[in-house]
Design a protein around this motif. Structure first.
Motif, PDB file in Angstrom:
ATOM      1  N   LYS A  70       0.826  -1.219   0.000  1.00 10.95           N
ATOM      2  CA  LYS A  70       0.000   0.000   0.000  1.00 10.95           C
ATOM      3  C   LYS A  70       0.854   1.260   0.000  1.00 10.95           C
ATOM      4  CE  LYS A  70      -3.931  -2.294   2.140  1.00 10.95           C
ATOM      5  NZ  LYS A  70      -4.671  -2.567   3.407  1.00 10.95           N
ATOM      6  N   ILE A  71       2.036   1.193   0.599  1.00 15.48           N
ATOM      7  CA  ILE A  71       2.947   2.336   0.551  1.00 15.48           C
ATOM      8  C   ILE A  71       3.455   2.540  -0.876  1.00 15.48           C
ATOM      9  CG2 ILE A  71       5.254   3.103   1.263  1.00 15.48           C
ATOM     10  CD1 ILE A  71       4.608   1.908   4.027  1.00 15.48           C
ATOM     11  N   ILE A  72       3.797   1.442  -1.554  1.00 18.30           N
ATOM     12  CA  ILE A  72       4.244   1.539  -2.951  1.00 18.30           C
ATOM     13  C   ILE A  72       3.128   2.109  -3.825  1.00 18.30           C
ATOM     14  CG2 ILE A  72       5.019   0.215  -4.953  1.00 18.30           C
ATOM     15  CD1 ILE A  72       6.278  -1.770  -2.908  1.00 18.30           C
ATOM     16  N   ALA A  73       1.879   1.698  -3.521  1.00 14.76           N
ATOM     17  CA  ALA A  73       0.728   2.172  -4.296  1.00 14.76           C
ATOM     18  C   ALA A  73       0.383   3.627  -4.006  1.00 14.76           C
ATOM     19  CB  ALA A  73      -0.486   1.296  -4.002  1.00 14.76           C
ATOM     20  N   GLY A  74       0.908   4.167  -2.907  1.00 16.17           N
ATOM     21  CA  GLY A  74       0.587   5.541  -2.543  1.00 16.17           C
ATOM     22  C   GLY A  74      -0.643   5.667  -1.677  1.00 16.17           C
ATOM     23  N   PRO A  78       4.810   6.210   4.725  1.00 20.07           N
ATOM     24  CA  PRO A  78       5.700   5.659   5.751  1.00 20.07           C
ATOM     25  C   PRO A  78       6.019   6.680   6.834  1.00 20.07           C
ATOM     26  CG  PRO A  78       6.948   6.187   3.774  1.00 20.07           C
ATOM     27  CD  PRO A  78       5.504   6.416   3.438  1.00 20.07           C
ATOM     28  N   SER A  79       6.377   6.175   8.018  1.00 12.99           N
ATOM     29  CA  SER A  79       6.808   7.073   9.088  1.00 12.99           C
ATOM     30  C   SER A  79       8.107   7.757   8.716  1.00 12.99           C
ATOM     31  CB  SER A  79       6.964   6.288  10.396  1.00 12.99           C
ATOM     32  OG  SER A  79       5.768   5.618  10.731  1.00 12.99           O
ATOM     33  N   THR A  80       9.029   6.983   8.167  1.00 14.09           N
ATOM     34  CA  THR A  80      10.273   7.530   7.632  1.00 14.09           C
ATOM     35  C   THR A  80      10.608   6.781   6.356  1.00 14.09           C
ATOM     36  OG1 THR A  80      11.661   5.994   8.911  1.00 14.09           O
ATOM     37  CG2 THR A  80      11.169   8.132   9.922  1.00 14.09           C
ATOM     38  N   GLY A  81      11.481   7.369   5.546  1.00 10.60           N
ATOM     39  CA  GLY A  81      11.863   6.752   4.288  1.00 10.60           C
ATOM     40  C   GLY A  81      10.965   7.195   3.143  1.00 10.60           C
ATOM     41  N   LYS A  82      11.354   6.803   1.935  1.00 10.68           N
ATOM     42  CA  LYS A  82      10.628   7.229   0.739  1.00 10.68           C
ATOM     43  C   LYS A  82      10.579   6.108  -0.287  1.00 10.68           C
ATOM     44  CE  LYS A  82      11.812  12.129   1.252  1.00 10.68           C
ATOM     45  NZ  LYS A  82      12.433  13.324   0.630  1.00 10.68           N
ATOM     46  N   VAL A  83       9.632   6.249  -1.225  1.00  9.40           N
ATOM     47  CA  VAL A  83       9.528   5.339  -2.366  1.00  9.40           C
ATOM     48  C   VAL A  83       9.551   6.184  -3.634  1.00  9.40           C
ATOM     49  CG1 VAL A  83       8.096   3.644  -3.560  1.00  9.40           C
ATOM     50  CG2 VAL A  83       8.197   3.635  -1.063  1.00  9.40           C
ATOM     51  N   ASP A 172       0.997   0.234 -15.676  1.00  6.55           N
ATOM     52  CA  ASP A 172       2.450   0.234 -15.708  1.00  6.55           C
ATOM     53  C   ASP A 172       2.971  -0.660 -14.582  1.00  6.55           C
ATOM     54  OD1 ASP A 172       4.998   1.166 -16.566  1.00  6.55           O
ATOM     55  OD2 ASP A 172       5.049   2.534 -14.871  1.00  6.55           O
ATOM     56  N   ILE A 173       2.275  -0.605 -13.437  1.00  8.53           N
ATOM     57  CA  ILE A 173       2.604  -1.446 -12.283  1.00  8.53           C
ATOM     58  C   ILE A 173       1.322  -2.088 -11.786  1.00  8.53           C
ATOM     59  CG2 ILE A 173       3.459  -1.466  -9.907  1.00  8.53           C
ATOM     60  CD1 ILE A 173       5.267   0.876 -10.614  1.00  8.53           C
ATOM     61  N   LEU A 174       1.366  -3.397 -11.562  1.00  6.68           N
ATOM     62  CA  LEU A 174       0.223  -4.140 -11.038  1.00  6.68           C
ATOM     63  C   LEU A 174       0.596  -4.669  -9.655  1.00  6.68           C
ATOM     64  CD1 LEU A 174      -2.581  -5.396 -11.485  1.00  6.68           C
ATOM     65  CD2 LEU A 174      -1.469  -7.310 -12.656  1.00  6.68           C
ATOM     66  N   LEU A 175      -0.173  -4.256  -8.654  1.00  6.10           N
ATOM     67  CA  LEU A 175       0.071  -4.633  -7.263  1.00  6.10           C
ATOM     68  C   LEU A 175      -1.046  -5.566  -6.815  1.00  6.10           C
ATOM     69  CD1 LEU A 175       0.707  -0.942  -6.367  1.00  6.10           C
ATOM     70  CD2 LEU A 175       2.501  -2.660  -6.294  1.00  6.10           C
TER      71      LEU A 175
END
Length: 270
Positions: A70-74, A78-83, A172-175
């Motif tokens: 779900k983080i990758i999907a937007g 996240p609390s910290t960090g980035k994608v 483009d991306i399938l999750l």
């Protein structure tokens, strides 16, 4: 090495119990979880996914596999960090990224054909849109059900309809978050075959697939990512060089299966 399609950089997710529900909505009762220490679900996750890969994510229940997806999907932050995707930071959902949920998300008031056509709104002509919806249903062996409603289909047929809708969006991306988890064993095997065929056909689509089924991951994936128990970190990454179609009884895959079970803390000889 080519530029990464998806780059996950030191992602940590921490949940606190500092929020309580009252008659007036949500109210804060304590400092933030970063101040007092909350429940860490994901800890310092760093990964790179290449364009066109089929990557399966494995791990124990509750280790944060779905959270990471779900983080990758937007959908989550996240609390910290980035994608980053294609070098751009993920700040929310994008129309060219499609998420197939575990519990299913067909609209019950629409026919199966209308559900798939929802992903074809860029096609202005109604007849052409209907024709294309039927083409995508045929890809997942659902010819002739376009006028049925979701309640009229079996679980496996509904899941295939969801995959057809996802493919119609030409993502483009399938999750995919455990899309076959509620299905019987034979239906899962059939859908596994269809997913493999579709990935070969749609080689430009990058697929991230959350599953608990090790054989499923072995048959479908280019790479496996195994998460540890919470706070989840990347325990190991395994590439699968065996060409398709794959025989799970082969020595290479048998050894890899045993290795994955070992990393998940399961002894196969009982």
């Amino acid at each position: 090495m080519s530029k990464s399609k998806i780059k996950i950089d030191r992602v940590t997710v921490e949940y606190g119990n500092n929020v309580k529900r009252s008659w007036f909505g949500l109210r804060k009762t304590q400092p933030s979880p970063c101040e007092v220490g909350g429940r860490v679900v994901l800890k310092d996750i760093s990964l790179e996914i290449q364009h066109g890969e089929f990557v399966s994510i494995l791990g124990h229940s509750g280790c944060g596999k779905s959270t990471l997806l779900k983080i990758i999907a937007g959908f989550s932050t996240p609390s910290t960090g980035k994608v980053w995707i294609d070098g751009e930071e993920v700040v929310g959902p994008r129309p060219d990224h499609v998420f197939v949920f575990q519990e299913g998300a067909l609209f019950p008031w629409l026919t199966i054909g209308e559900n798939v056509a929802m992903a074809l709104r860029s096609v202005k002509d109604a007849r052409e849109r209907q024709s294309k919806a039927q083409e995508y249903l045929a890809l997942v062996a659902l010819e002739g059900v376009e006028n049925y409603y979701p309640y009229m289909l079996s679980g496996g047929m509904k899941q295939r309809a969801e995959i057809a809708r996802a493919l119609a969006a030409q993502p483009d991306i399938l999750l995919m978050d455990e899309p076959f988890s509620g299905l019987d064993h034979l239906t899962r095997l059939h859908l596994r075959e269809e997913m493999l065929y579709l990935h070969i056909m749609l080689k430009d689509t990058t697929i991230l697939f959350v599953t608990h089924d090790i054989d499923e991951a072995l048959q479908l994936s280019n790479r496996l990512i195994i998460l540890s128990e919470p706070p989840a970190q990347v325990k190991c990454v395994r590439s699968i060089k065996v060409p398709h179609p794959r025989n799970l009884a082969s020595e290479d895959l048998s050894d890899l299966r045993a290795n994955i079970y070992h990393h998940l803390g399961v002894h196969t000889a009982i």
